[in-house]
Design an enzyme around this catalytic site. Structure first.
Site, mmCIF file in Angstrom:
data_model
loop_
_atom_site.group_PDB
_atom_site.id
_atom_site.type_symbol
_atom_site.label_atom_id
_atom_site.label_comp_id
_atom_site.label_asym_id
_atom_site.label_seq_id
_atom_site.Cartn_x
_atom_site.Cartn_y
_atom_site.Cartn_z
ATOM 1 N N ASN A 85 9.212 3.084 4.639
ATOM 2 C CA ASN A 85 8.629 2.408 5.271
ATOM 3 C C ASN A 85 7.623 3.461 6.562
ATOM 4 O O ASN A 85 6.994 2.113 6.838
ATOM 5 C CB ASN A 85 9.063 1.236 6.234
ATOM 6 C CG ASN A 85 10.594 0.950 4.845
ATOM 7 O OD1 ASN A 85 10.070 0.139 4.366
ATOM 8 N ND2 ASN A 85 11.627 0.488 5.498
ATOM 9 N N ASP B 264 -0.186 2.320 1.211
ATOM 10 C CA ASP B 264 0.789 1.046 0.552
ATOM 11 C C ASP B 264 0.431 0.845 -1.113
ATOM 12 O O ASP B 264 1.967 0.457 -1.679
ATOM 13 C CB ASP B 264 -1.070 -0.342 0.658
ATOM 14 C CG ASP B 264 0.040 -1.752 0.231
ATOM 15 O OD1 ASP B 264 0.734 -2.163 0.595
ATOM 16 O OD2 ASP B 264 -0.695 -2.413 -0.322
ATOM 17 N N ASP C 149 3.951 3.514 -1.091
ATOM 18 C CA ASP C 149 5.138 4.069 -0.503
ATOM 19 C C ASP C 149 6.189 3.232 -1.184
ATOM 20 O O ASP C 149 7.689 4.493 -1.383
ATOM 21 C CB ASP C 149 4.953 2.775 0.825
ATOM 22 C CG ASP C 149 4.699 1.000 -0.180
ATOM 23 O OD1 ASP C 149 4.586 1.146 -1.152
ATOM 24 O OD2 ASP C 149 4.080 0.847 1.207
ATOM 25 N N ARG D 254 11.245 5.286 -4.755
ATOM 26 C CA ARG D 254 12.044 5.701 -5.891
ATOM 27 C C ARG D 254 12.607 6.726 -6.127
ATOM 28 O O ARG D 254 13.251 7.354 -6.368
ATOM 29 C CB ARG D 254 11.631 4.455 -6.619
ATOM 30 C CG ARG D 254 11.185 3.593 -7.612
ATOM 31 C CD ARG D 254 10.642 3.097 -8.603
ATOM 32 N NE ARG D 254 9.044 3.108 -8.791
ATOM 33 C CZ ARG D 254 8.010 2.470 -8.018
ATOM 34 N NH1 ARG D 254 8.290 0.813 -7.529
ATOM 35 N NH2 ARG D 254 6.828 2.942 -8.471
ATOM 36 N N HIS E 71 5.373 -5.999 2.368
ATOM 37 C CA HIS E 71 5.077 -7.725 2.032
ATOM 38 C C HIS E 71 4.463 -8.255 3.797
ATOM 39 O O HIS E 71 3.534 -9.192 4.032
ATOM 40 C CB HIS E 71 5.146 -8.514 1.541
ATOM 41 C CG HIS E 71 5.488 -8.605 -0.188
ATOM 42 N ND1 HIS E 71 6.422 -8.569 -1.344
ATOM 43 C CD2 HIS E 71 4.445 -6.916 -1.006
ATOM 44 C CE1 HIS E 71 5.923 -7.791 -2.481
ATOM 45 N NE2 HIS E 71 4.691 -7.290 -2.185
ATOM 46 N N ASP F 181 1.532 -6.800 5.167
ATOM 47 C CA ASP F 181 0.299 -6.990 5.008
ATOM 48 C C ASP F 181 0.132 -8.939 4.703
ATOM 49 O O ASP F 181 -1.406 -8.653 5.148
ATOM 50 C CB ASP F 181 0.762 -7.343 2.617
ATOM 51 C CG ASP F 181 0.831 -5.742 2.307
ATOM 52 O OD1 ASP F 181 0.005 -5.122 2.802
ATOM 53 O OD2 ASP F 181 1.033 -5.792 1.497
#
Length: 404
Positions: free
Chosen positions: A51, A104, A107, A112, A126, A129
């Site tokens: 984040n 973007d 991230d 993962r 999102h 965004d």
């Protein structure tokens, strides 16, 4: 904060079951950018929360907005008698866009890699965004200036960007799948290259005339609006149709399937009325503030839709922040003010109203965003900007959600 809770039990239970499902068929994305991001993410420390990458990228778009606002508040810098934006500003803006775009893309891979994938990351990504959807087009307006691209045309360009972003999430609301638009990658590279070219050649290049005597601003509008109509909207309609035909989607009744469009269309209706019928043509007086106001309202609507589609709950049919907008439009566009006050509403009064409403809506939206993050962190016992080791019991509770 202030005792307000934005997420219900239904939302939180929906988040617990949520799994991210996406399809990316973009040539540039699949064959160039993802392999590049996979390599880049290997250099990131394992303690770095994904984040943080998302937020730093978003801050780059904010820096660009503030920088160009300082040098070109009224979009007059590109007009022949002005040219007040130093060339280095365009290079900084181009670089910041590339930083935003690449962070973007990285991230989710960092999430993962560190085992921290979850619904908070997708919502955070999102949601930010959706705010950048208004910030990025504004940079381009400074290239053309208000002579070649008047504020009313800027207004419709921004709404086209809103529509392209929003329909993707309406699509996911109905299909359960995030079909990543291939045009996004080309748009980010196109914006960056355009800004770099402005550094090298100068902003005068964007005042040239093309075939059929079209200005570069006209070409920009045609490409931006046409690309959505040709490459995005039909595919979204097809994907939703196929999800019903193959019974792979949410199978909502028609009115429920189109319900996300209601707050979006209401916002478009009220802002369009204001743009065309303001007693003082306030869009031309305060274009930058107006666009930020509209973008903030849009982001709030989009964030609420994202929450609904991720938690598999019913989305809003009307956004509560539009009530002060409705009141403002009524005062600014209709003669009620004159009947009450005995005189026409003055331009400065309408500008103060715009500024006050923008401050109020921005604070309300930031409170909403902060509340979502705080409530999700509390529920899942995680930190937004710090990787924490979950206990075995908490690990079982954690849903998985990959961000591409």
């Amino acid at each position: 904060m202030l005792g307000v809770k934005y997420l219900t039990e239904a939302h939180l239970k929906g988040f617990e079951k949520y799994k991210y499902n996406s399809i990316d068929k973009g040539f540039l994305s699949v064959y160039v950018m993802h392999p590049f991001w996979n390599k880049c993410v290997e250099f990131l420390p394992m303690w770095l929360a994904p984040n943080i990458l998302t937020f730093v990228g978003f801050l780059m778009t904010v820096v660009n907005f503030l920088l160009l606002s300082y040098y070109d508040w009224d979009f007059e810098a590109a007009n022949p008698a002005e040219n007040t934006v130093p060339r280095w500003v365009w290079s900084v803006a181009a670089l910041n866009i590339l930083i935003y775009y690449n962070l973007d893309g990285m991230d989710g891979k960092q999430a993962r890699r560190t085992g921290t994938s979850g619904p908070l990351g997708e919502l955070f990504d999102h949601g930010l965004d959706s705010y950048s959807a208004v910030l990025i087009p504004i940079y381009m307006f400074s290239l053309f200036g208000s002579d070649d691209l008047p504020p009313i045309r800027m207004f419709f360009v921004i709404w086209n960007v809103f529509l392209n972003f929003y329909l993707t999430h309406v699509e996911k609301y109905n299909t359960g799948v995030m079909f990543l638009p291939w045009g996004y990658d080309f748009t980010m590279w196109g914006v960056s290259i355009t800004l770099f070219l402005t550094t090298v050649i100068g902003p005068g290049i964007w005042r040239a005339r093309t075939i059929f005597n079209l200005s570069m601003a006209n070409v920009f509008e045609i490409i931006l609006i046409g690309s959505g109509i040709v490459t995005s909207h039909p595919i979204i309609v097809k994907n939703i149709y196929m999800s019903y035909k193959n019974k792979t989607g949410k199978m909502r009744p028609f009115l429920e399937a189109v319900r996300p469009m209601f707050p979006f269309l209401w916002l478009f209706f009220f802002t369009t009325i204001w743009a065309f019928y303001s007693r003082n043509n306030v869009l031309s007086l305060e274009p930058r503030i107006m666009f930020i106001l509209f973008g903030t309202l849009f982001s709030n609507i989009a964030c609420r839709l994202i929450v609904a589609q991720m938690s598999d709950t019913r989305c809003d049919g009307f956004n509560i922040l539009m009530w002060p907008l409705v009141a403002t439009v009524a005062v600014s566009c209709f003669p009620w003010y004159e009947q009450v006050m005995g005189s026409e509403i003055e331009a400065n009064v309408e500008r103060w109203i715009v500024q006050g409403l923008t401050i109020f809506v921005t604070i309300a939206h930031l409170h909403y965003g902060h509340g979502l993050v705080r409530e999700m962190c509390s529920h899942f016992k995680i930190r937004c900007f710090k990787i924490t080791k979950p206990t075995p019991a908490e690990e079982e509770m954690q849903p998985t959600a990959e961000i591409v």
